[in-house]
Design a protein around this motif. Structure first.
Motif, short mmCIF file in Angstrom:
data_model
loop_
_atom_site.label_atom_id
_atom_site.label_comp_id
_atom_site.label_asym_id
_atom_site.label_seq_id
_atom_site.Cartn_x
_atom_site.Cartn_y
_atom_site.Cartn_z
N ILE A 49 0.81 -1.23 0.00
CA ILE A 49 0.00 0.00 0.00
C ILE A 49 0.84 1.27 0.00
CG2 ILE A 49 -2.01 -1.09 1.05
CD1 ILE A 49 -1.10 0.20 3.73
N SER A 50 2.14 1.14 -0.18
CA SER A 50 3.03 2.31 -0.13
C SER A 50 2.58 3.42 -1.09
CB SER A 50 4.46 1.89 -0.45
OG SER A 50 5.32 3.00 -0.36
N SER A 51 2.27 3.06 -2.32
CA SER A 51 1.88 4.10 -3.29
C SER A 51 0.52 4.71 -2.94
CB SER A 51 1.89 3.56 -4.72
OG SER A 51 0.92 2.54 -4.86
N LYS A 52 -0.40 3.91 -2.40
CA LYS A 52 -1.70 4.45 -1.98
C LYS A 52 -1.55 5.43 -0.82
CE LYS A 52 -4.55 0.48 -3.28
NZ LYS A 52 -5.42 -0.59 -2.78
N VAL A 53 -0.64 5.10 0.09
CA VAL A 53 -0.38 6.00 1.23
C VAL A 53 0.24 7.31 0.72
CG1 VAL A 53 0.98 6.31 3.34
CG2 VAL A 53 -0.24 4.16 2.94
N ASN A 59 1.67 13.20 -1.88
CA ASN A 59 3.12 13.23 -2.12
C ASN A 59 3.81 14.44 -1.50
OD1 ASN A 59 3.62 10.74 -3.60
ND2 ASN A 59 2.22 11.63 -5.10
N ARG A 60 3.27 14.91 -0.39
CA ARG A 60 3.86 16.03 0.34
C ARG A 60 4.17 15.60 1.77
NH1 ARG A 60 0.03 20.28 1.09
NH2 ARG A 60 -1.63 18.82 0.62
N PRO A 61 5.22 16.16 2.38
CA PRO A 61 5.55 15.81 3.77
C PRO A 61 4.38 16.11 4.69
CG PRO A 61 7.23 17.24 2.82
CD PRO A 61 6.11 17.17 1.84
N ILE A 62 4.33 15.37 5.80
CA ILE A 62 3.26 15.57 6.77
C ILE A 62 3.87 16.02 8.10
CG2 ILE A 62 3.11 13.16 7.56
CD1 ILE A 62 0.05 15.17 6.79
N TYR A 162 6.50 18.15 14.58
CA TYR A 162 7.36 17.10 14.06
C TYR A 162 6.94 16.69 12.65
CZ TYR A 162 7.96 16.82 19.09
OH TYR A 162 8.18 17.15 20.39
N ILE A 163 7.92 16.24 11.87
CA ILE A 163 7.63 15.66 10.57
C ILE A 163 7.52 14.14 10.79
CG2 ILE A 163 10.07 15.45 9.93
CD1 ILE A 163 9.16 15.98 7.00
N ILE A 164 6.62 13.51 10.07
CA ILE A 164 6.49 12.05 10.16
C ILE A 164 7.22 11.47 8.95
CG2 ILE A 164 4.93 10.09 10.21
CD1 ILE A 164 2.93 11.83 11.62
N PRO A 165 8.33 10.76 9.19
CA PRO A 165 9.15 10.27 8.08
C PRO A 165 8.69 8.95 7.48
CG PRO A 165 10.25 9.82 10.16
CD PRO A 165 8.98 10.57 10.48
N GLU A 166 7.94 8.14 8.26
CA GLU A 166 7.57 6.82 7.76
C GLU A 166 6.49 6.18 8.63
OE1 GLU A 166 11.15 4.48 7.92
OE2 GLU A 166 11.51 5.02 10.00
N ALA A 167 5.92 5.12 8.08
CA ALA A 167 5.00 4.28 8.84
C ALA A 167 5.74 2.97 9.12
CB ALA A 167 3.73 4.00 8.05
N HIS A 168 5.73 2.54 10.36
CA HIS A 168 6.42 1.34 10.82
C HIS A 168 5.44 0.24 11.17
CE1 HIS A 168 10.69 1.80 12.55
NE2 HIS A 168 10.59 2.60 11.52
N LEU A 169 5.80 -0.96 10.88
CA LEU A 169 5.14 -2.13 11.45
C LEU A 169 6.11 -2.56 12.55
CD1 LEU A 169 2.97 -4.30 11.48
CD2 LEU A 169 4.28 -5.52 9.74
N PRO A 188 8.18 4.65 3.51
CA PRO A 188 8.55 6.05 3.70
C PRO A 188 7.36 6.97 3.42
CG PRO A 188 9.33 5.29 1.58
CD PRO A 188 8.72 4.08 2.27
N PHE A 189 7.36 8.08 4.11
CA PHE A 189 6.44 9.18 3.81
C PHE A 189 7.23 10.19 2.99
CE2 PHE A 189 3.01 9.00 7.38
CZ PHE A 189 2.68 7.71 7.00
#
Length: 196
Positions: A49-53, A59-62, A162-169, A188-189
C-alpha cells in the motif's frame, strides 16, 4: 524540551509508567500477529500500500503538532493512559486519510481482530500507561493513577511540531540497537526537501 514530573506513590505514579523517549511513537492500529505467517502477511500488506499512502498524503511531507494531554478513558483521579493528541499542521486531513488507507488494508487482509476493527481511529502519542508500572505486587489500586496534578501543570502544554518520516510495522516488546521497537517493515512518507 525536558519535563520533570514529581513522583508520588500515594498518587499511584511511578517513573516506569512514562513512555521511554526512544520508543515514543504515534499509534495507528494494534495488530495481533501471533505467528510468523501473520507477521509476513502484515509486512506484505504494508509494502503493497506504499503508493496508496503516498497518494493519500498528496506526495507532500506531513507535519504534526502535539499539544496538551488527554485521557484514553476514565477519570483524572483514576487515569490509566495519558496521551498527547495529534494535530495535523495544515489540517487538510491528509494524515487521517493515509491512516485510513493503512487501517482498511489490514482489515481487508484479516489481520485485525473483529473487536478492534470497529474502533474509531484515535491518533495519539501515549505519554503514560499504568500497565507499564513495574511493581512486585500488582493490585487493583495500581491499575490507575491520579493524573489531576499532571493535567493542572501540563494539560495544555505544547510538546512540539514534528515531521512524520515513515510508517512502521513495529513489534512490541522487542527492541533494536537504538532502543526503538523492532521494525518488521516500514514505508517512507514524503520527505521535506529544502530548496537550494
Amino acid at each position: 524540551m525536558l519535563y520533570c514530573f514529581k513522583f508520588s506513590e500515594d498518587l499511584g505514579i511511578d517513573k516506569s509508567m512514562f513512555i521511554k523517549p526512544k520508543t515514543f511513537h504515534l499509534t495507528v492500529l494494534m495488530l495481533k500477529l501471533w505467528n510468523k505467517d501473520r507477521v509476513n502477511a502484515a509486512v506484505e500488506v504494508l509494502k503493497s500500500i506504499s503508493s496508496k499512502v503516498m497518494d493519500a498524503l498528496d506526495n507532500r511531507p506531513i507535519f504534526i503538532r502535539l499539544k496538551g494531554l488527554e485521557l484514553m478513558r476514565g477519570s483524572l483521579a483514576k487515569a490509566r493512559v495519558l496521551y498527547a493528541p495529534v494535530e495535523e499542521i495544515g489540517d487538510d486531513g491528509r494524515l487521517l486519510h493515509a491512516c485510513q488507507v493503512i487501517i482498511d488494508a489490514f482489515n481487508e487482509a484479516g489481520l485485525v481482530l473483529e473487536k478492534d476493527a470497529t474502533q474509531k481511529l484515535k491518533l495519539h502519542a501515549t505519554v503514560m500507561n499504568a500497565r507499564h508500572r513495574k511493581s512486585k505486587s500488582r493490585t487493583r489500586k495500581l491499575d490507575s493513577f491520579d493524573a489531576r496534578g499532571i493535567f493542572k501543570q501540563y494539560g495544555s502544554e505544547e510538546w512540539g511540531e514534528y515531521i512524520i518520516p515513515e510508517a512502521h510495522l513495529s513489534q512490541r516488546f522487542v527492541f533494536d540497537e537504538s532502543g526503538y521497537y523492532h521494525c518488521c517493515a516500514s514505508i517512507p512518507f514524503p520527505e521535506n526537501k529544502k530548496a537550494d
